[in-house]
Design a protein around this motif. Sequence first.
Motif, PDB file in Angstrom:
ATOM      1  N   ASN A  14       0.838  -1.200   0.000  1.00 33.65           N
ATOM      2  CA  ASN A  14       0.000   0.000   0.000  1.00 33.65           C
ATOM      3  C   ASN A  14       0.875   1.253   0.000  1.00 33.65           C
ATOM      4  OD1 ASN A  14       0.877   0.375   2.697  1.00 33.65           O
ATOM      5  ND2 ASN A  14      -0.915  -0.656   3.535  1.00 33.65           N
ATOM      6  N   SER A  15       0.264   2.417   0.113  1.00 35.52           N
ATOM      7  CA  SER A  15       1.032   3.660   0.019  1.00 35.52           C
ATOM      8  C   SER A  15       1.950   3.879   1.217  1.00 35.52           C
ATOM      9  CB  SER A  15       0.100   4.867  -0.148  1.00 35.52           C
ATOM     10  OG  SER A  15      -0.825   4.935   0.923  1.00 35.52           O
ATOM     11  N   LYS A  16       1.759   3.072   2.265  1.00 37.77           N
ATOM     12  CA  LYS A  16       2.669   3.114   3.408  1.00 37.77           C
ATOM     13  C   LYS A  16       3.787   2.078   3.258  1.00 37.77           C
ATOM     14  CE  LYS A  16      -0.884   4.639   6.715  1.00 37.77           C
ATOM     15  NZ  LYS A  16      -1.609   4.282   7.970  1.00 37.77           N
ATOM     16  N   HIS A  17       3.859   1.455   2.086  1.00 34.92           N
ATOM     17  CA  HIS A  17       4.857   0.419   1.770  1.00 34.92           C
ATOM     18  C   HIS A  17       4.724  -0.774   2.714  1.00 34.92           C
ATOM     19  CE1 HIS A  17       6.458   3.497  -0.806  1.00 34.92           C
ATOM     20  NE2 HIS A  17       6.685   4.279   0.215  1.00 34.92           N
ATOM     21  N   GLU A  18       3.474  -1.182   2.919  1.00 35.57           N
ATOM     22  CA  GLU A  18       3.171  -2.325   3.782  1.00 35.57           C
ATOM     23  C   GLU A  18       2.330  -3.352   3.017  1.00 35.57           C
ATOM     24  OE1 GLU A  18       2.677   0.258   7.949  1.00 35.57           O
ATOM     25  OE2 GLU A  18       0.923  -0.275   6.728  1.00 35.57           O
ATOM     26  N   ILE A  19       2.473  -4.623   3.396  1.00 33.94           N
ATOM     27  CA  ILE A  19       1.582  -5.672   2.909  1.00 33.94           C
ATOM     28  C   ILE A  19       0.491  -5.848   3.957  1.00 33.94           C
ATOM     29  CG2 ILE A  19       1.367  -8.098   2.246  1.00 33.94           C
ATOM     30  CD1 ILE A  19       4.336  -8.027   1.485  1.00 33.94           C
ATOM     31  N   SER A  20      -0.738  -5.598   3.573  1.00 30.04           N
ATOM     32  CA  SER A  20      -1.831  -5.653   4.547  1.00 30.04           C
ATOM     33  C   SER A  20      -2.089  -7.077   5.011  1.00 30.04           C
ATOM     34  CB  SER A  20      -3.108  -5.070   3.933  1.00 30.04           C
ATOM     35  OG  SER A  20      -3.645  -5.970   2.972  1.00 30.04           O
ATOM     36  N   ASP A  21      -2.751  -7.187   6.154  1.00 32.78           N
ATOM     37  CA  ASP A  21      -3.106  -8.510   6.680  1.00 32.78           C
ATOM     38  C   ASP A  21      -4.033  -9.243   5.715  1.00 32.78           C
ATOM     39  OD1 ASP A  21      -1.588  -8.067   8.930  1.00 32.78           O
ATOM     40  OD2 ASP A  21      -3.273  -7.384  10.159  1.00 32.78           O
ATOM     41  N   GLU A  22      -4.925  -8.510   5.051  1.00 36.55           N
ATOM     42  CA  GLU A  22      -5.849  -9.134   4.105  1.00 36.55           C
ATOM     43  C   GLU A  22      -5.097  -9.696   2.900  1.00 36.55           C
ATOM     44  OE1 GLU A  22      -9.316 -10.334   1.929  1.00 36.55           O
ATOM     45  OE2 GLU A  22      -8.740 -10.184   4.038  1.00 36.55           O
ATOM     46  N   SER A  23      -4.132  -8.939   2.391  1.00 37.79           N
ATOM     47  CA  SER A  23      -3.338  -9.429   1.256  1.00 37.79           C
ATOM     48  C   SER A  23      -2.528 -10.652   1.653  1.00 37.79           C
ATOM     49  CB  SER A  23      -2.413  -8.322   0.742  1.00 37.79           C
ATOM     50  OG  SER A  23      -3.157  -7.298   0.111  1.00 37.79           O
ATOM     51  N   PHE A  24      -1.949 -10.626   2.849  1.00 38.80           N
ATOM     52  CA  PHE A  24      -1.169 -11.774   3.327  1.00 38.80           C
ATOM     53  C   PHE A  24      -2.059 -13.004   3.490  1.00 38.80           C
ATOM     54  CE2 PHE A  24       0.929 -14.063   6.982  1.00 38.80           C
ATOM     55  CZ  PHE A  24       1.955 -14.605   6.209  1.00 38.80           C
ATOM     56  N   LYS A  25      -3.273 -12.798   3.971  1.00 34.57           N
ATOM     57  CA  LYS A  25      -4.228 -13.899   4.129  1.00 34.57           C
ATOM     58  C   LYS A  25      -4.517 -14.550   2.776  1.00 34.57           C
ATOM     59  CE  LYS A  25      -8.855 -14.954   5.923  1.00 34.57           C
ATOM     60  NZ  LYS A  25     -10.083 -14.386   6.548  1.00 34.57           N
ATOM     61  N   VAL A  26      -4.701 -13.727   1.735  1.00 33.73           N
ATOM     62  CA  VAL A  26      -4.970 -14.252   0.395  1.00 33.73           C
ATOM     63  C   VAL A  26      -3.749 -14.993  -0.146  1.00 33.73           C
ATOM     64  CG1 VAL A  26      -5.399 -13.591  -2.007  1.00 33.73           C
ATOM     65  CG2 VAL A  26      -6.772 -12.598  -0.172  1.00 33.73           C
ATOM     66  N   LEU A  27      -2.562 -14.456   0.079  1.00 34.86           N
ATOM     67  CA  LEU A  27      -1.341 -15.139  -0.354  1.00 34.86           C
ATOM     68  C   LEU A  27      -1.249 -16.533   0.268  1.00 34.86           C
ATOM     69  CD1 LEU A  27       1.273 -12.232  -0.080  1.00 34.86           C
ATOM     70  CD2 LEU A  27       0.463 -13.283  -2.194  1.00 34.86           C
ATOM     71  N   LYS A  28      -1.529 -16.613   1.549  1.00 37.06           N
ATOM     72  CA  LYS A  28      -1.478 -17.916   2.233  1.00 37.06           C
ATOM     73  C   LYS A  28      -2.528 -18.877   1.670  1.00 37.06           C
ATOM     74  CE  LYS A  28      -1.849 -16.572   6.524  1.00 37.06           C
ATOM     75  NZ  LYS A  28      -1.925 -16.706   8.006  1.00 37.06           N
ATOM     76  N   GLU A  29      -3.719 -18.369   1.398  1.00 34.43           N
ATOM     77  CA  GLU A  29      -4.773 -19.215   0.849  1.00 34.43           C
ATOM     78  C   GLU A  29      -4.388 -19.753  -0.523  1.00 34.43           C
ATOM     79  OE1 GLU A  29      -8.571 -17.280   0.912  1.00 34.43           O
ATOM     80  OE2 GLU A  29      -8.417 -16.763   3.031  1.00 34.43           O
ATOM     81  N   LEU A  30      -3.764 -18.914  -1.339  1.00 34.64           N
ATOM     82  CA  LEU A  30      -3.323 -19.364  -2.663  1.00 34.64           C
ATOM     83  C   LEU A  30      -2.289 -20.475  -2.552  1.00 34.64           C
ATOM     84  CD1 LEU A  30      -3.006 -15.954  -4.576  1.00 34.64           C
ATOM     85  CD2 LEU A  30      -4.749 -17.720  -4.905  1.00 34.64           C
ATOM     86  N   ARG A  31      -1.359 -20.333  -1.628  1.00 34.03           N
ATOM     87  CA  ARG A  31      -0.335 -21.369  -1.434  1.00 34.03           C
ATOM     88  C   ARG A  31      -0.975 -22.654  -0.920  1.00 34.03           C
ATOM     89  NH1 ARG A  31       3.260 -22.649  -3.749  1.00 34.03           N
ATOM     90  NH2 ARG A  31       4.548 -23.468  -2.064  1.00 34.03           N
ATOM     91  N   GLU A  32      -1.918 -22.529   0.006  1.00 31.64           N
ATOM     92  CA  GLU A  32      -2.579 -23.708   0.562  1.00 31.64           C
ATOM     93  C   GLU A  32      -3.362 -24.469  -0.511  1.00 31.64           C
ATOM     94  OE1 GLU A  32      -4.865 -21.983   3.676  1.00 31.64           O
ATOM     95  OE2 GLU A  32      -3.131 -21.696   5.001  1.00 31.64           O
ATOM     96  N   GLN A  33      -3.838 -23.748  -1.525  1.00 32.67           N
ATOM     97  CA  GLN A  33      -4.578 -24.365  -2.621  1.00 32.67           C
ATOM     98  C   GLN A  33      -3.648 -24.932  -3.694  1.00 32.67           C
ATOM     99  OE1 GLN A  33      -7.472 -21.571  -4.129  1.00 32.67           O
ATOM    100  NE2 GLN A  33      -8.426 -21.283  -2.131  1.00 32.67           N
ATOM    101  N   GLY A  34      -2.320 -24.766  -3.502  1.00 34.96           N
ATOM    102  CA  GLY A  34      -1.359 -25.352  -4.423  1.00 34.96           C
ATOM    103  C   GLY A  34      -0.975 -24.491  -5.605  1.00 34.96           C
ATOM    104  N   HIS A  35      -1.335 -23.213  -5.574  1.00 33.68           N
ATOM    105  CA  HIS A  35      -0.991 -22.313  -6.671  1.00 33.68           C
ATOM    106  C   HIS A  35       0.421 -21.758  -6.494  1.00 33.68           C
ATOM    107  CE1 HIS A  35      -5.069 -22.695  -7.899  1.00 33.68           C
ATOM    108  NE2 HIS A  35      -5.568 -22.010  -6.887  1.00 33.68           N
ATOM    109  N   GLN A  36       1.008 -21.352  -7.599  1.00 36.22           N
ATOM    110  CA  GLN A  36       2.353 -20.757  -7.581  1.00 36.22           C
ATOM    111  C   GLN A  36       2.238 -19.246  -7.411  1.00 36.22           C
ATOM    112  OE1 GLN A  36       5.919 -22.201  -8.385  1.00 36.22           O
ATOM    113  NE2 GLN A  36       5.871 -20.425  -7.038  1.00 36.22           N
ATOM    114  N   ILE A  37       2.909 -18.712  -6.407  1.00 39.26           N
ATOM    115  CA  ILE A  37       3.020 -17.266  -6.218  1.00 39.26           C
ATOM    116  C   ILE A  37       4.412 -16.844  -6.647  1.00 39.26           C
ATOM    117  CG2 ILE A  37       3.169 -15.422  -4.486  1.00 39.26           C
ATOM    118  CD1 ILE A  37       1.090 -17.021  -2.861  1.00 39.26           C
TER     119      ILE A  37
END
Length: 265
Positions: A14-37
């Motif tokens: 975001n504009s504060k140069h942070e990865i939000s908790d919501e974005s991190f949650k989605v990243l984890k879900e994608l990995r758990e589903q077996g997708h490549q990030i």
Amino acid sequence: MKCFSIDLDGTLLNSKHEISDESFKVLKELREQGHQIIFNTGRAFDDVIKYEHVQKIAAPIFTINGTVLYSETRDVLYEASLSVSIYKELMQILKEIGMWIMVYTNKGGFPCRYPALQEKDPEEIVKIFHHYDYDQILDKDDIKIYKIMVVAPGNQLEKIDQVKQAIEGKFAVSMASSYVHVVEITSIEANKGEALRRYQQLMNIQFDEIFAFGDGGNDISQFKAATTSVAMANAPLYVQQEADIVSKSNDEDGFAYAVRNLLNI
């Protein structure tokens, strides 16, 4: 396997140069589903791996607009560089135009890398570049020039056009702009889209779908390599026009919002 190729600045950050908790949650879900990030960024490795959320996600990191590709275990898979002769010619042109110049190398960034400028005022920035000796960079042992990044002083955007006109078609290099006041010059072999194609070759895999997320001119090449491209609402209009989908802004979790709608999760 689906691939999610994600830019950082202006997209995942975001504009504060942070990865939000919501974005991190989605990243984890994608990995758990077996997708490549894949983190696909113009930043150098050290400016990516410092983020705790990045450290916690097993994902390749493509740095400096596809110049250096790192595996999930942070091993170097590929690197490209600018020749010394091209570097010298480019530096002469850029100095004459009067740009703020940062040189990304295998020995670090000189006199600094772009994130170091983001919290500084113009007076502080001027001091960083004033009388810096760029010739000394070539004196370092086994030096590799990964990227020359130039910034228009005081947002003098006409100088960006001067740089592009002076270089385009005259040097075997790639040029991209992550911001309107910036030009990034890398090897002709390096861009975000080519990095996606190269990674599949190196790993002997073929992604079923590639979803690319970005907000800058340097993301257009990955948009073209993707099955589905997503621009953030904060992206310039010309970048949005290259995308299949325009999501919310990076300050509204545009990445997470797009993924949830694309995959219905």
